[in-house]
Write a protein that holds these residues in place. Structure first.
Motif, mmCIF file in Angstrom:
data_model
loop_
_atom_site.group_PDB
_atom_site.id
_atom_site.type_symbol
_atom_site.label_atom_id
_atom_site.label_comp_id
_atom_site.label_asym_id
_atom_site.label_seq_id
_atom_site.Cartn_x
_atom_site.Cartn_y
_atom_site.Cartn_z
ATOM 1 N N ASN A 409 0.841 -1.196 0.000
ATOM 2 C CA ASN A 409 0.000 0.000 0.000
ATOM 3 C C ASN A 409 0.873 1.242 0.000
ATOM 4 O O ASN A 409 0.794 2.091 0.884
ATOM 5 N N SER A 410 1.743 1.360 -1.029
ATOM 6 C CA SER A 410 2.616 2.520 -1.120
ATOM 7 C C SER A 410 1.816 3.738 -1.561
ATOM 8 O O SER A 410 0.670 3.630 -2.015
ATOM 9 N N GLU A 411 2.436 4.914 -1.445
ATOM 10 C CA GLU A 411 1.758 6.147 -1.827
ATOM 11 C C GLU A 411 1.436 6.157 -3.311
ATOM 12 O O GLU A 411 0.356 6.578 -3.724
ATOM 13 N N LEU A 412 2.376 5.675 -4.138
ATOM 14 C CA LEU A 412 2.123 5.643 -5.584
ATOM 15 C C LEU A 412 0.963 4.713 -5.919
ATOM 16 O O LEU A 412 0.132 5.021 -6.779
ATOM 17 N N GLN A 413 0.919 3.555 -5.257
ATOM 18 C CA GLN A 413 -0.193 2.632 -5.502
ATOM 19 C C GLN A 413 -1.518 3.250 -5.082
ATOM 20 O O GLN A 413 -2.523 3.110 -5.786
ATOM 21 N N SER A 414 -1.530 3.936 -3.943
ATOM 22 C CA SER A 414 -2.763 4.575 -3.482
ATOM 23 C C SER A 414 -3.218 5.654 -4.451
ATOM 24 O O SER A 414 -4.411 5.758 -4.781
ATOM 25 N N ILE A 415 -2.273 6.464 -4.945
ATOM 26 C CA ILE A 415 -2.611 7.518 -5.905
ATOM 27 C C ILE A 415 -3.160 6.925 -7.187
ATOM 28 O O ILE A 415 -4.194 7.353 -7.710
ATOM 29 N N GLU A 416 -2.501 5.885 -7.700
ATOM 30 C CA GLU A 416 -2.943 5.302 -8.971
ATOM 31 C C GLU A 416 -4.272 4.588 -8.817
ATOM 32 O O GLU A 416 -5.093 4.569 -9.748
ATOM 33 N N ARG A 417 -4.519 4.002 -7.647
ATOM 34 C CA ARG A 417 -5.808 3.353 -7.419
ATOM 35 C C ARG A 417 -6.934 4.380 -7.490
ATOM 36 O O ARG A 417 -7.987 4.137 -8.102
ATOM 37 N N LYS A 418 -6.727 5.551 -6.889
ATOM 38 C CA LYS A 418 -7.746 6.597 -6.950
ATOM 39 C C LYS A 418 -7.910 7.130 -8.370
ATOM 40 O O LYS A 418 -9.032 7.357 -8.838
ATOM 41 N N ASN A 419 -6.793 7.338 -9.077
ATOM 42 C CA ASN A 419 -6.876 7.812 -10.461
ATOM 43 C C ASN A 419 -7.654 6.833 -11.330
ATOM 44 O O ASN A 419 -8.497 7.217 -12.155
ATOM 45 N N PHE A 420 -7.339 5.556 -11.160
ATOM 46 C CA PHE A 420 -7.966 4.531 -12.004
ATOM 47 C C PHE A 420 -9.469 4.467 -11.753
ATOM 48 O O PHE A 420 -10.274 4.423 -12.711
ATOM 49 N N LEU A 421 -9.861 4.463 -10.477
ATOM 50 C CA LEU A 421 -11.289 4.423 -10.179
ATOM 51 C C LEU A 421 -12.014 5.645 -10.704
ATOM 52 O O LEU A 421 -13.127 5.561 -11.228
ATOM 53 N N SER A 422 -11.385 6.819 -10.578
ATOM 54 C CA SER A 422 -12.007 8.026 -11.080
ATOM 55 C C SER A 422 -12.231 7.947 -12.576
ATOM 56 O O SER A 422 -13.283 8.338 -13.091
#
Length: 429
Positions: A409-422
């Motif tokens: 659950n790195s910061e980059l993974q968290s950011i990309e998860r939000k971007n992808f869902l959006s």
């Protein structure tokens, strides 16, 4: 006012102004038997016989002078390198605060001015001026309260202030710190700060005062503080060690950062839902367009996501991001009319995915693109350290699912998860 010279044993010191001589007399560093001279005198004269400073000696309590004489430190103008190392030490001590404040404000500015380059540049300029003000205020407060800073105490540097009360001393030191940043560091602008540093260095080498010192020889050398060194040097080494550990922890993310190229971005809650194409949340050269075959709507997603272009299904889509180790399954289902029981559907859905993830939380409401979704978090059944997150959007008898599996659950993974869902939920019906 004339420049004064004084003796300390066999050595001569100066030039200094009259106010510094009075301060040295008050503190016992210049006694009645020491000698004084300035350019209007024909010869050296004992300080106790000089009429200019007769009132200073008269104000001393009887017997106090002898008590202050021994041991007698040398008061000499501080040389350039001693002053430089003292300032660098102070900056190192303040660097963690600058990092925390600067990072948080810069991220907030990026979130607010995303896509507005002039606004972002203006915010960066304001942030820089704020940090300069902070770098000037903290030493000024320390010198106004305690007469020194950690770096100056360790390297034996004393900046004379012609004031006794706090606020006049603070204004004096605060103004001097700003002058140091402007005349000595060129506000940190490369390569101008190198030129200003060399200019001030040459002035100090030929016994001139620096451009930011209004009083000549107001920066003096005292005996370095061993107590301050014993306290502050380990603290500085600890800060350096923490920085090295942080660099080691994030070294594994360097390759991901290079391939991803994304800065911190707005959270998915802030993206309007009614746009046909979701706004680009990552740099243009790092994104590609994906069109939802069922809705015909397009979205910009990061290039790190791979998906099967030749998949004939319009209801299930699989995406993989190898550089982040992430896998996403996006699916569409018909759940009947608007009167379908959402609670029963979510329980049934949870049962159907139990071979993929084990929930660690209850279903909770969240918002993506301004509309409510339901979300449950858990861990993958195949690996206890792999995070799984199931997001469901229901409207008008339709349900869109997004199951994202992430190792870590790195910061980059968290950011990309939000971007992808959006992006993905911006294409649904």
């Amino acid at each position: 006012m004339a420049d004064w010279y004084y003796t300390i044993g066999p050595k001569r010191a100066g030039p200094v102004d009259e106010e510094i001589i009075r301060r040295l007399i008050e503190t016992g560093h210049v006694t009645r038997d020491d000698y004084l001279w300035h350019e209007q005198m024909t010869d050296w004269e004992k300080a106790g016989l000089n009429r200019v400073f007769a009132d200073s000696f008269a104000s001393l309590a009887l017997g106090s002078e002898e008590q202050r004489v021994a041991p007698k430190p040398f008061f000499l103008p501080a040389r350039p390198w001693r002053r430089l190392w003292a300032r660098l030490f102070d900056l190192l001590m303040m660097s963690p605060l600058f990092t925390i404040v600067g990072h948080d404000i810069l991220v907030a500015a990026y979130l607010y001015f995303h896509g507005n380059r002039p606004g972002l540049l203006l915010a960066a300029l304001v942030l820089y001026l704020m940090l300069i003000s902070l770098a000037a205020m903290i030493p000024a407060i320390g010198m106004a309260l305690f007469g020194t800073t950690p770096g100056k105490a360790i390297f034996g540097v004393w900046v004379f202030a012609p004031h006794e009360s706090f606020w006049p001393r603070f204004r004096f030191y605060f103004g001097r710190e700003y002058r140091v940043w402007f005349w000595g560091c060129a506000m940190g602008i490369p390569p101008l700060f190198i030129l200003t540093f060399l200019f001030q260095y040459r002035r100090l080498k030929v016994d001139l005062n620096a451009s930011y010192d209004r009083e000549r020889s107001s920066v003096l050398v005292l005996r370095p503080s061993r107590i301050a060194a014993l306290i502050m040097v380990p603290v500085m080494l600890l800060l350096i060690g923490c920085a090295i550990v942080n660099v080691s922890d994030y070294r594994s993310d360097e390759r991901i950062t290079a391939s991803h190229g994304a800065l911190p971005v707005p959270s998915y809650e802030s993206v309007p839902f009614d746009r046909m194409v979701v706004p680009n949340l990552t740099p243009t050269d790092s994104t590609k367009t994906w069109v939802n075959p069922r809705s015909g709507r397009g979205a910009r997603i990061s290039k790190i996501w791979e998906h099967p272009y030749n998949d004939s299904s319009k209801d299930t889509f699989v995406f993989r991001a190898p550089t982040l180790g992430m896998t996403a399954l996006v699916s569409h289902e018909l759940i009947g009319n608007d009167g379908a029981d959402p609670t029963a559907y979510l329980k049934d859905l949870e049962r159907r995915v139990d071979h993929i993830m084990k929930p660690t939380s209850d279903w909770g409401a969240a918002y993506v693109n301004g509309v409510q979704i339901m979300r449950v978090s858990g861990i993958a059944t195949t690996a206890s350290e792999t995070r799984a997150e199931l997001t469901v959007f229901m409207r008008g008898g339709n349900a869109w699912l997004a199951l994202i599996v992430t190792p870590g659950n790195s910061e980059l993974q968290s950011i990309e998860r939000k971007n992808f869902l959006s992006a993905i939920f911006g294409t649904v019906n």
